[in-house]
Design an enzyme around this catalytic site. Sequence first.
Site, mmCIF file in Angstrom:
data_model
loop_
_atom_site.group_PDB
_atom_site.id
_atom_site.type_symbol
_atom_site.label_atom_id
_atom_site.label_comp_id
_atom_site.label_asym_id
_atom_site.label_seq_id
_atom_site.Cartn_x
_atom_site.Cartn_y
_atom_site.Cartn_z
ATOM 1 N N ASP A 87 45.453 39.647 27.359
ATOM 2 C CA ASP A 87 46.523 39.973 28.288
ATOM 3 C C ASP A 87 47.133 38.630 28.710
ATOM 4 O O ASP A 87 46.491 37.589 28.583
ATOM 5 C CB ASP A 87 45.932 40.719 29.490
ATOM 6 C CG ASP A 87 46.986 41.078 30.527
ATOM 7 O OD1 ASP A 87 48.112 41.400 30.121
ATOM 8 O OD2 ASP A 87 46.683 41.013 31.722
ATOM 9 N N ASP A 106 42.362 41.182 32.633
ATOM 10 C CA ASP A 106 41.929 41.062 34.024
ATOM 11 C C ASP A 106 41.668 42.419 34.668
ATOM 12 O O ASP A 106 41.501 42.524 35.878
ATOM 13 C CB ASP A 106 42.959 40.273 34.843
ATOM 14 C CG ASP A 106 44.330 40.952 34.846
ATOM 15 O OD1 ASP A 106 44.477 41.972 34.154
ATOM 16 O OD2 ASP A 106 45.237 40.463 35.536
#
Length: 1197
Positions: A487, A849
């Site tokens: 990400d 995350d």
Amino acid sequence: MGDHFEKGQHALLNEGEENEMEIFGYRTQGCRQALCLAGSIFSFGILSLVFYWRPAWHVWANCVPCSLQEADVVLLRTTDEFQTYSRKKVLWIYLSPLSSTFGLTPDHPLITDEEYIINRAIRKPELKVRYIKVQKIRYVWNNLEGQFQKIGSLEDWLSSTKIHLKFGAGLTTEEQEIRRLICGPNTIDVEITPIWKLLIKEVLNPFYVFQLFSVCLWFNEDYKEYAFAIILMSIISIALTVYDLREQSVKLHRLVESHNRITIPVCGRKAGIRELESRFLVPGDLLILTGNKVQMPCDAILIDGSCVVDEGMLTGESIPVTKTPLPQLDSSVPWKMQSEADYKRHILFCGTEVIQAKAACSGPARAVVLQTGFNTAKGDLVRAILYPKPMNFKLYRDAIRFLLCLVGMATVGMIYTLCVYVLSGEAPEEVIKKALDVITIAVPPALPAALTTGIIYAQRRLKKRGIFCISPQRINICGQLNLVCFDKTGTLTRDGLDLWGVLPCDKNGFQEIHNLASGKTLPWSPLCAAMASCHSLIILDGTIQGDPLDLKMFEATTWEMAISGDDFHIKGVPAHAMVVKPCKTANQVPMDGIAILHQFPFSSALQRMTVIVQEIGGDRLAFMKGAPERVVSFCQPETVPPSFISELQIYTTQGFRVIALAYKKLESDHHTIALKREKVESDLIFLGLLILENRLKEETKPVLEELISARIKTVMVTGDNLQTAITVARKSGMVSESQKIILIEANETPGPSSASISWKLVEEKKPVPHGNQDNYINIREEVSDNGGEGSYHFALSGKSFHVISQHFSSLLPKILINGTIFARMSPGQKSNLVEEFQKLDYFVGMCGDGANDCGALKMAHVGISLSEQEASVASPFTSKTPNIECVPHLIKEGRAALVTSFCMFKYMALYSMIQYVGVLLLYWETNSLSNYQFLFQDLAITTLIGVTMNLNGAYPKLVPFRPAGRLISPPLLLSVTFNILFSLVLHIAGFVLVRRQPWYSMEVHSVCTVKNESTANITISPMALEKTGSNSAFVSFENTTVWFLGTINCIIVAFTFSKGKPFRQPTYTNYTFVLVLVVQLSVCLFILFADIPVLYRSLDLLCTPVLWRVSMLILLICYFIVSLIAEEAIIENRTLWLAIKRRFGYQSKSQYRIWQRNLANDHNWPPINQISYSDMPGYGRAVSYSNPVFESNEEQL
């Protein structure tokens, strides 16, 4: 047996979903049950044990196939590659207790109304419901449609009007009770499994059952010491496993415990509002949300008022999210599909916290219960932990095959033993014992325990680095990772955003940039008003909270935020509205403030948010903010500057995050709630751009460089702008300066071709209109070469990925091979991308995350969450350090653990084969090793080696190749085969040569020469003929020779197989292991050369001439040299194996390797400055991945 079924006997459960299963109907037969019971009794429970291990066999033996409607037992089979079976009983729910209470009869309107699944499930006139419970979810039998259907949620086909009309006033008491009985309690129950249950489950593991068999046999043979040692090791192993399982069970129970203890106001159709325990809630109940904070006990659809919710449990980000009510539209379209906006903005998810609930004009905030229990968002998360996705790792399948080979060897040994001992006239019970002994020798009972120690040590080392693992078996898979998806925001880049500048716009185009770093206050303009009001910030406990981006934007205006009091009276503005006001120091602001009337919240799918506001003493306005490309599409074209694209590229190419703002005036006489979003979001006036800085984390670049140098493919998967993602990929080193980036754009088009795809080369240009910028990206329109030379990367958006998946599926694998940058990806698309990479045989890691990455983290072979929120619990690995440094650490430890597993497998296989060969040779003389000789080899040698051999840490450098992922790889098989042959030669040589010695006598029990006297002149004196008091059945020169050779052989094999570089620390750094080997070898040599009669008697050994002992030592040294040379010069010689592969034309069968080879030979790939259409040959949909250009040559590869 479960494949040949007539219609009605077989169906699909959860069709099209991740947990799709086949369901087969069976009816129990009494005579079959009786036969199975008799079989279990006569087999002393072995048949029951087999049925426990194989549920399908249990069903096939006890039942006959029948229709699902008549079935009392169902057999479930997963539709994935594992084809896992499970057995479930069909249960009944009886509604008769309600008959007396509420007068329910088969003709009651609540029963006869068959519009809903609940009513269709009730069998009339008996008033009962058939159901099964699978993975905590209830499935009831739909009598109308003849299938099992999930219960515990509102039907998907319901329209928004239907929801408002049917459930807007609540349910009657009768409806609640019926639903309560059929749907079950609204609880997420994770019972703390009793220790006795965990013990039984663990003890019934096939491995421990085999150990029990071995221990019983050893006790029968008076081999008590090792039997006790194995029992002790098994008890410790079982205790540790049970302790871990118990701890996980307790932890999960505590995680969901509070969920079941919530009290919430519920409105009944006749009963009015009353407080109700959350476990009594049913789908359709009407919840009343007051201003107090409340933990949501179920999933609910907001139908009135608005709520601010903390969804940290689901997304990993503790950012308040605004929820809006479901509008009541005159349409029969299902409520989830009635708008292009994300339907989730109307849902209050279970486990999330409602921070604020704002009443509507008509009354308090109200929500209809959508799903209960394990059907909810939190229930789904808990189920993901309770029933994790099974792993497809060839190592474990190969391990079973390897054990079966050992069982095959044991069978051969048993036949040989039976022949030898029967022909020698031994007693039948002795023959059986000796034959069974061969099984416990050939298949070492300590093998699985030895294999898991390496993983346990790796897990401990990871824990020291702050990396926690809930699925230890996945550590080995980490060693095979060759692709890692990252990400961007919060993973590669820092979490916080800084507002770098504002680029206003007027009718003449963009004005001069206002750099906020200079500290100057932003002058008044509609852009300033948009920044002050177009957000979802709230005031909580006296502080402003919300999305960090919104917070930075609002702070830049220096305005203040407050909630209007009861004395605040402005036409059209409700009491307690959010009001933003300019601070006292602000000048030239032509208004007293702005009241925020209504929000259309931001959603990832729409990439925008809109607010309706009222200027105090002024106009009613609508402000929009969002992704520049999306905002511009809603603006009047003449208000968008011609230089919009170039200006946008200037900032996005430098890694800035860019947000666009727009507005329009609205008519004041319209009610804000009645305004449709489509009407508000049209004909806007473009205001300008906000430029936010999102810096790379310091650790990002060196980690990516390390992974790329190790030939591990790195991929960026982000929800951010494509140009920003490209720049971050450049800056982070994911794409080097010398490599090209090709932008792929795919669009659905009207006409005969349903879609088009274009390929453009992204080129860096140096001329910059602003002096303080570095460079910007330009799309090349003319390219001299075809871009096929050198390395290149594809970049595409989520929209293009969707179109390619739908219309160009045959191109998808080609794109994925070099696909590196995937921007504007929704959470669902992230999961799909990971799955597509897995189809190409990549071992995929996903690092995120936790925000919007949960699906991808679960889908990947190895999911690594950098968030400690509840949402990341389902991820196999969690890092306490919030950066990507954990990724190479995990890969290194995975590689070390994988190599350790192979080392242990090879060693345990060799140890068993050494004993196997030695014992079979001694069986030829109807002899064997004594219990103490076995004990010395099993306990003092092998057990200590098994515990210490795995202590090597991971090598600090990632090399550009992976360890073998399979046990049946040629080098590993050859290593085992070579060493078995060497050991066989060693033992046969010792066995044959000792019998040819001049001093060898079948009746002599000791031959010890006088000092300096040669063996040729030995005269056997009466003193030399020691009739030892030891077990004479075992004492012989062959026994002594075979035992010494076998024992020291085990030590040599341990040293030879203990691998160091390039995946583990060198062997000499494992001080404990080296010390153990030195001590073991010293003890063996001491026993060999020390003429201590007591020691020899206790070990059932004979004293042999020194020359023979030296001869044995020479044999062992020769074995060591040959084994070491074979291992280092052949088995570990990577260059040699690569040469052999080239010589025999071996090529990898992995899908991605095949595509790489094909594309390398395709001179027309990649296409640049071309547009292709889905109706062109070779570009449309395909059933499976194919490359039309090279299909004909595939056979020759």
